[in-house]
Write an enzyme that holds these catalytic residues in place. Structure first.
Site, PDB file in Angstrom:
ATOM      1  N   CYS A  98      96.236  48.659  10.976  1.00 14.60           N
ATOM      2  CA  CYS A  98      96.441  47.591  11.963  1.00 14.60           C
ATOM      3  C   CYS A  98      95.816  47.966  13.300  1.00 14.60           C
ATOM      4  O   CYS A  98      95.199  47.120  13.971  1.00 14.60           O
ATOM      5  CB  CYS A  98      97.931  47.297  12.125  1.00 14.60           C
ATOM      6  SG  CYS A  98      98.944  48.719  12.607  1.00 14.60           S
ATOM      7  N   HIS A 157     103.088  51.783  19.977  1.00 16.64           N
ATOM      8  CA  HIS A 157     103.253  51.121  18.680  1.00 16.64           C
ATOM      9  C   HIS A 157     104.723  50.855  18.366  1.00 16.64           C
ATOM     10  O   HIS A 157     105.586  51.706  18.580  1.00 16.64           O
ATOM     11  CB  HIS A 157     102.647  51.998  17.578  1.00 16.64           C
ATOM     12  CG  HIS A 157     102.318  51.261  16.317  1.00 16.64           C
ATOM     13  ND1 HIS A 157     103.283  50.756  15.477  1.00 16.64           N
ATOM     14  CD2 HIS A 157     101.122  50.942  15.751  1.00 16.64           C
ATOM     15  CE1 HIS A 157     102.698  50.167  14.450  1.00 16.64           C
ATOM     16  NE2 HIS A 157     101.396  50.262  14.587  1.00 16.64           N
TER      17      HIS A 157
END
Length: 476
Positions: free
Chosen positions: A285, A312
């Site tokens: 991602c 994150h």
């Protein structure tokens, strides 16, 4: 305007948006046409969603787009028999207004000549191997896109048999309800006798298996299928090749960085996909979020070197409370701590963008939020620039460039992480946070590390099976 006039204007806009709904639906079902307004998808959206998509345009163009301008475009697209295309009625309306042309239908005929009466590509069977966070979002996306009966057809999911007697109901419930992404838009029923989940008319076979080579998919009427492995268990060519030993499978896609296979970031190196490829990786991602932005910057200003810091959201790999974990620091409670950890995304960029080989370092901080992350790109450039020039360039790249599906752009002074839940872009440049002085810049890129990444995976599978819908207007 007084209050009555404002409300009257609102009701008129609402009525036009209501008139759009059946047109959008019939174009999708009967002609396989997806519609959007400046990248905001309109298929299966409410009247208010359609109006909000028009309102969004003021953020990037300075002026709000009106349904008075876009409804005629939508009506003309329907009349012209446009098929198998992604049509951005907002950008087309703006382009028509700026063209000085008087005949909308003639303008659209020339603009979308290739899509008028276009042939339909055949559907492709898809199997989800694993049904976790990414697997369920991929299911939602493919179900959303099957209105026209074309493109990717989700035929089965493969999971390990759970201990619960109501295993099938639990799987369906996780698809139906999501604490981050909200409720499934549609209806879901289960058939325990046949082990199927039916979502918006899509009958999905649930298959219980422990190994990639343990299923005969042809027994379920599945042939020449693409298996999307989202378990993360098999990541190299040898492990992923096991899928190809199962009857009915022709291609495999990994939703994680792969070893010994092509790592593809859509918009950047998807030109490397060939008809001979049977195994591909969609990278991570974070790699998907930062590589398109890095490519855009590199193409215009050059990049000498830089550092990527990822903030994150926590993931299922971390512990909910303090407990043993093989990884450093990841054993500490994810909901209570910021956790410094490693990321391979900075190095992985060069797999999709070789020009960045050896130029980036990276680290990650896991934070106590369930979704949406941020990448901070601290770059030393080859050419001088300033904040205004850099933002203007990235805005154009997001709106009209070849990576417009990958890069989005925000200039809202109030935007926070939850505002980007459901973003379909790989990454969203936060323009107000940009720092640029001479040959040095810092860019802040938001990304929905679950949904935005899943959209990239679907785009990659579409490219792999050659059923990507051409977009109109065409990118510059």
């Amino acid at each position: 305007m007084n209050q009555d006039q404002v409300f009257t204007d609102w009701k008129e806009r609402e009525a036009l948006a209501e008139a759009m709904v059946p047109l959008i639906g019939s174009l999708h079902r009967e002609k396989n046409v997806e519609t959007s307004v400046y990248g905001r998808v309109l298929n299966k959206r409410s009247v208010i969603d359609i109006l909000k998509a028009h309102r969004y345009v003021r953020q990037v163009e300075g002026n709000e787009l009106s349904v008075f301008e876009t409804l005629p475009v939508l009506q003309a697209v329907d009349k012209l028999d446009v098929r198998n295309a992604h049509v951005d009625i907002g950008k087309l309306a703006a382009k028509f207004a700026n063209s000085g042309a008087a005949d909308l239908e003639g303008f659209l005929k020339e603009e979308m000549a290739d899509a008028i009466g276009a042939e339909t590509c055949s559907g492709t069977d898809v199997v989800l191997f694993g049904f976790g966070r990414i697997g369920r979002l991929l299911a939602r996306l493919m179900i959303e896109k099957t209105g026209g009966g074309q493109s990717l057809r989700l035929k089965a999911i493969v999971v390990r048999k759970g201990n619960a007697t109501n295993d099938l109901e639990k799987r369906a419930s996780l698809l139906r309800r999501d604490s981050v992404h909200g409720s499934f838009k549609g209806t879901i029923t289960i058939d325990e006798e046949n082990n199927t989940i039916t979502a918006n008319g899509n009958v999905i076979q649930v298959i219980f298996a422990d190994a990639p080579d343990a299923v005969d998919y042809t027994a379920y009427g599945i042939n020449d299928a693409v298996v999307i492995d989202n378990t993360g268990k098999w990541r190299d060519e040898a492990g992923l090749s096991l899928h190809l030993k199962s009857k009915g499978v022709s291609r495999v896609v990994l939703t994680a960085p792969g070893k010994g296979v092509k790592n593809i970031v859509m918009g950047v190196n998807d030109g490397d996909i060939t008809s001979d490829d049977t195994i591909l990786s969609a990278a991570s991602c974070t790699t998907n979020a930062i590589t398109p932005v890095l490519k855009a910057v590199y193409d215009q200003f050059g990049i000498e070197n830089g550092h990527v810091e990822t903030v994150h959201a926590y993931t299922n790999d971390q512990n909910l409370i303090d407990n043993y974990h093989k990884g450093d620091r990841r054993g500490r409670a994810a909901g209570l701590n910021m956790v410094i950890t490693e990321t391979g995304a900075a190095k992985a960029v060069s797999k999709a963008l070789p020009a960045m080989e050896g130029k980036l370092t990276g680290n990650a901080i896991r934070v106590p939020t369930p979704n949406v992350s941020m990448a901070i790109l601290n770059l030393n450039l080859e050419k001088e620039t300033d904040k205004e020039e850099l933002n203007s360039y990235l805005r154009e790249a997001a709106l009209f460039g070849p990576m417009q599906k990958q890069i989005d752009y925000s200039n809202s002074p109030e935007a926070v992480s939850t505002d980007f839940v459901g973003s379909r872009a790989a990454g969203v440049v936060d323009a107000l946070a940009t720092i640029a002085n001479g040959k040095r810049c810092v860019l802040y890129v938001w990304y929905d590390n679950e949904f935005g990444y899943s959209c990239q995976v679907v785009r990659m599978v579409q490219k792999m099976v050659q059923c990507t819908l051409p977009a109109y207007p065409k990118s510059v």
